[in-house]
Write a protein that holds these residues in place. Structure first.
Motif: not given
Length: 195
Positions: A96-103
């Motif tokens: 989970t990235l801080t911009d709300g994008v989930i790899i």
């Protein structure tokens, strides 16, 4: 109220204290290990992650694991019923990235050939990244693949061609307005010398 220490069994008391300390010390890393692959990385956006991964070319399992703070396991993701002897496959995630994008899935493929830089795909979800956002970061994009009408999982791929190879952004038919994957296809060393 405190309990009196049983002075009749000092060895038993020491063993119990030792076990308590040992279990307390072991429980934190076990709990932490389970959370590592789903931890949010502070200050890490999709765009910063892409830039940082480019700096890791040629890709290795360890480089990708360290950068994404996830564990990659060896697993053939080719979908072929025959054992693939050309590539070594690794998969992992989610991150989970801080911009709300989930790899949601990391797919790393490294050819069993000396000098191969690896091929990496990040399947993404979470906050929607629109095609205009990709254009804002990478300028003019070229369509390098398109759906053929066989499945809603087919994608339109938009690519840029930096010095190191090809970077592609895929938008699948079932949700054409949100980024589905980012693919890194670095040039093989032999390709660079042929130019």
């Amino acid at each position: 109220m405190t309990r009196p220490i049983n002075r009749g069994h000092p060895l038993k008391t020491l063993v119990m204290i030792g076990l308590s300390i040992g279990l307390a010390g072991c429980s934190q890393p076990i709990e932490q290990h389970g959370k590592d692959s789903q931890m949010t990385q502070p200050g890490t956006t999709l765009w910063r992650t892409i830039d940082a991964l480019v700096q890791q070319i040629p890709f290795t399992k360890i480089k990708v694991e360290n950068l994404l703070a996830t564990h990659l396991v060896e697993k053939d993701t080719s979908g072929s019923p025959f054992q693939n002897t050309a590539f070594q496959f690794y998969t992992g995630g989610p991150v989970t990235l801080t911009d709300g994008v989930i790899i949601s899935d990391v797919d790393l493929r490294i050819r069993h050939r000396s000098g191969h830089p690896g091929f990496l795909v990040l399947n993404v979800g979470g906050n929607c990244i629109h095609p205009d956002e990709v254009r804002a970061h990478y300028g003019k994009l070229k369509i390098t693949d398109y759906p053929r009408g066989n499945s809603l999982d087919e994608a339109t791929s938009y690519s840029v061609f930096p010095e190191w190879g090809k970077l592609s952004f895929g938008f699948v038919e079932r949700n054409r307005s949100c980024l589905a994957y980012v693919a890194f296809d670095p040039r093989f060393e032999a390709d660079k010398t042929a130019q």
